[in-house]
Design an enzyme around this catalytic site. Sequence first.
Site, mmCIF file in Angstrom:
data_model
loop_
_atom_site.group_PDB
_atom_site.id
_atom_site.type_symbol
_atom_site.label_atom_id
_atom_site.label_comp_id
_atom_site.label_asym_id
_atom_site.label_seq_id
_atom_site.Cartn_x
_atom_site.Cartn_y
_atom_site.Cartn_z
ATOM 1 C CE LYS A 211 -2.014 2.919 2.045
ATOM 2 N NZ LYS A 211 -1.808 4.341 1.701
ATOM 3 N N GLY A 263 6.133 4.491 8.693
ATOM 4 C CA GLY A 263 5.343 5.716 8.707
ATOM 5 C C GLY A 263 5.438 6.382 10.061
ATOM 6 C CB SER A 264 3.391 9.016 11.564
ATOM 7 O OG SER A 264 2.132 8.398 11.495
ATOM 8 C CB CYS A 319 12.494 8.103 9.236
ATOM 9 S SG CYS A 319 13.574 7.058 8.244
HETATM 10 P P1 NAD Z 1 1.769 8.149 7.960
HETATM 11 O O1 NAD Z 1 1.871 7.298 9.161
HETATM 12 O O2 NAD Z 1 0.772 9.229 7.933
HETATM 13 O O3 NAD Z 1 1.438 7.248 6.679
HETATM 14 C C1 NAD Z 1 2.259 6.132 6.329
HETATM 15 C C2 NAD Z 1 1.406 5.138 5.558
HETATM 16 O O4 NAD Z 1 0.396 4.628 6.422
HETATM 17 C C3 NAD Z 1 0.671 5.737 4.356
HETATM 18 O O5 NAD Z 1 0.698 4.792 3.314
HETATM 19 C C4 NAD Z 1 -0.755 5.924 4.899
HETATM 20 O O6 NAD Z 1 -1.733 5.898 3.897
HETATM 21 C C5 NAD Z 1 -0.880 4.730 5.812
HETATM 22 N N1 NAD Z 1 -1.874 4.878 6.878
HETATM 23 C C6 NAD Z 1 -2.399 6.024 7.396
HETATM 24 N N2 NAD Z 1 -3.287 5.725 8.373
HETATM 25 C C7 NAD Z 1 -3.306 4.368 8.482
HETATM 26 C C8 NAD Z 1 -3.993 3.465 9.337
HETATM 27 N N3 NAD Z 1 -4.841 3.874 10.272
HETATM 28 N N4 NAD Z 1 -3.756 2.139 9.193
HETATM 29 C C9 NAD Z 1 -2.878 1.697 8.276
HETATM 30 N N5 NAD Z 1 -2.199 2.502 7.434
HETATM 31 C C10 NAD Z 1 -2.401 3.834 7.543
HETATM 32 O O7 NAD Z 1 3.239 8.680 7.691
HETATM 33 P P2 NAD Z 1 3.746 9.622 6.512
HETATM 34 O O8 NAD Z 1 3.353 11.010 6.821
HETATM 35 O O9 NAD Z 1 3.354 9.038 5.179
HETATM 36 O O10 NAD Z 1 5.319 9.415 6.608
HETATM 37 C C11 NAD Z 1 6.114 10.166 7.442
HETATM 38 C C12 NAD Z 1 6.504 9.365 8.660
HETATM 39 O O11 NAD Z 1 7.147 8.157 8.279
HETATM 40 C C13 NAD Z 1 7.494 10.105 9.520
HETATM 41 O O12 NAD Z 1 7.125 10.007 10.868
HETATM 42 C C14 NAD Z 1 8.802 9.352 9.263
HETATM 43 O O13 NAD Z 1 9.736 9.470 10.296
HETATM 44 C C15 NAD Z 1 8.326 7.973 9.051
HETATM 45 N N6 NAD Z 1 9.323 7.167 8.329
HETATM 46 C C16 NAD Z 1 10.032 6.218 9.012
HETATM 47 C C17 NAD Z 1 11.016 5.470 8.360
HETATM 48 C C18 NAD Z 1 11.818 4.433 9.103
HETATM 49 O O14 NAD Z 1 12.479 3.623 8.442
HETATM 50 N N7 NAD Z 1 11.804 4.420 10.428
HETATM 51 C C19 NAD Z 1 11.263 5.685 7.006
HETATM 52 C C20 NAD Z 1 10.533 6.660 6.338
HETATM 53 C C21 NAD Z 1 9.558 7.394 7.025
#
Ligand code: NAD
Length: 506
Positions: A211, A263-264, A319
């Site tokens: 996704k 993600g976050s 990140c």
């Molecule tokens: P996000 O958490 O908003 O979204 C990430 C993904 O999760 C997207 O595909 C989104 O559609 C999906 N998503 C959103 N709500 C969801 C839910 N309830 N259930 C399942 N999936 C859901 O994050 P973002 O804004 O896209 O990315 C930025 C964040 O990602 C930052 O906090 C960053 O530090 C982190 N990140 C971490 C790494 C790592 O390796 N640790 C790498 C890249 C980014």
Amino acid sequence: MSATATGETSKQTDTGRLTGLDGPAVLDFTQGWDYAPAPESAPAPIADSYGHFINGAFVDPIEGERFDTVSPSTEETLSSIANGSEADVAAAVAAAGEAQPTWAALPGKERAKYIFRIARRLQERAREFAVLETMDGGKPIKESRDVDIPLAAAHFFYHAGWADKLQYAFAGRTPKPVGVCGQIIPWNFPLMMAAWKLAPALACGNTCVLKPAETTPLTALRLGEIFQEIGLPPGVVNIVTGDGRAGAALVNHKDVNKIAFTGSTDVGKRIAKATAATDKTLTLELGGKSANIIFEDASIDQAVEGIIQGIYFNQGHVCCAGSRLFVQESIAEQVIAKLKIRMGSLRVGDPMDKNTDVGAINSRQQLDTIVKYLDKGRKEAPEFWESNGSPLPERGYWCRPSFFSGVQPSHTIAREEIFGPVLAVMTFRTPDEALSRANNTPYGLAAGVWTDKGSKIFEMARGLDAGVVWLNSYNKFDPASPFGGFKESGFGREGGLQGLRAYVKI
Ligand code: NAD
């Protein structure tokens, strides 16, 4: 109208001509220096609309919902994208479930051939992928061309090598695939994150439902075309585009055996709760607020490059960004002076220009978030400085690289992930103080240490609560090197032998 982080009225507080530096006169890059435009010209045709990639074919969304993906540097609509529903996710999971036993039963060396072919095709189409990544996400073409796409290909190459050697990876054990993997990725490194997730899963005999993030679906969908080209068996990789609703449907689907999420931290916590009472396995790669620590015995010019690399690479949408800078008090003035000069030479603007160092902010929403932190920082910290070199384009989402100095550990800008080109500068006196300040964060993803002393390097690396510690370097990645965090930065590793562990049952 151009949307900028600081608005039309913002003024540069320092021209780059500096005091307090010994040696020859300093070049002022803000006066009379310019580059001829050098736009990337490789074609990357984009269809008017895309469906999901399920069971080897592109299909329309079952409920017919769509959304637009927009270029953050021009605000133009690039394509209409399928918005995944529970029904789409169910179809993708069913296809992955059906394909999994046959894929797992292939000899490892046969799976390796497919993975190797994906890597080769990515290399052959690298320019096209780089252009697409930059159009959809806003990152400078030189980064997508030199970092994102080569690293994505490298992950497939590396894991092709493991596919027929898994018995050596887990000596004395019999590794078995986990099954169907739901893989949810963010928008900051779209293709690279897809490769980090898909390559180890496929090598270990799993099938996948990926996704992508809602603002950057195009390169993942183009990867679907590569899967068709190389004849990957239908259902082995499925791609469902959409927002959090599609992600949540994947997390909650009963036939998904493993969730890999990047993600976050907020969404990661929700996913951890949703999977807690199930037999799904979970890896979480979450946010960070990483420390970049400069000692007085470091090579200062090299360290300043490391600061730039650490926080302004990919507009700070990283990140592991070195967003908290700790400088030893005795050299703080000198480091800040040199940092200002170096920042004066950063070119912000059209990401398709090969000279651009800092591209567009990924979305209007992310720009708004960064602006809120800049406003907060102005109230908290005594000094704010932003580079003010090249004029910004008329349209698009832009934020000039900046830093706050005199920051206190209790300030919001020192504690929360901004995910933009904004640095918080703090000082320290002793190695112990550097360690305790660096570790004073809920996150634990990465850190950088700059010093000439080997003993100090080892002492700091041992003491830092961070999954990755870079020594006299920053933001270096290799598929053989595991990446991942501690504390609220998540758990599990991606890359290397440790990364394979998440995709096998032993
Ligand atoms: P996000 O958490 O908003 O979204 C990430 C993904 O999760 C997207 O595909 C989104 O559609 C999906 N998503 C959103 N709500 C969801 C839910 N309830 N259930 C399942 N999936 C859901 O994050 P973002 O804004 O896209 O990315 C930025 C964040 O990602 C930052 O906090 C960053 O530090 C982190 N990140 C971490 C790494 C790592 O390796 N640790 C790498 C890249 C980014």
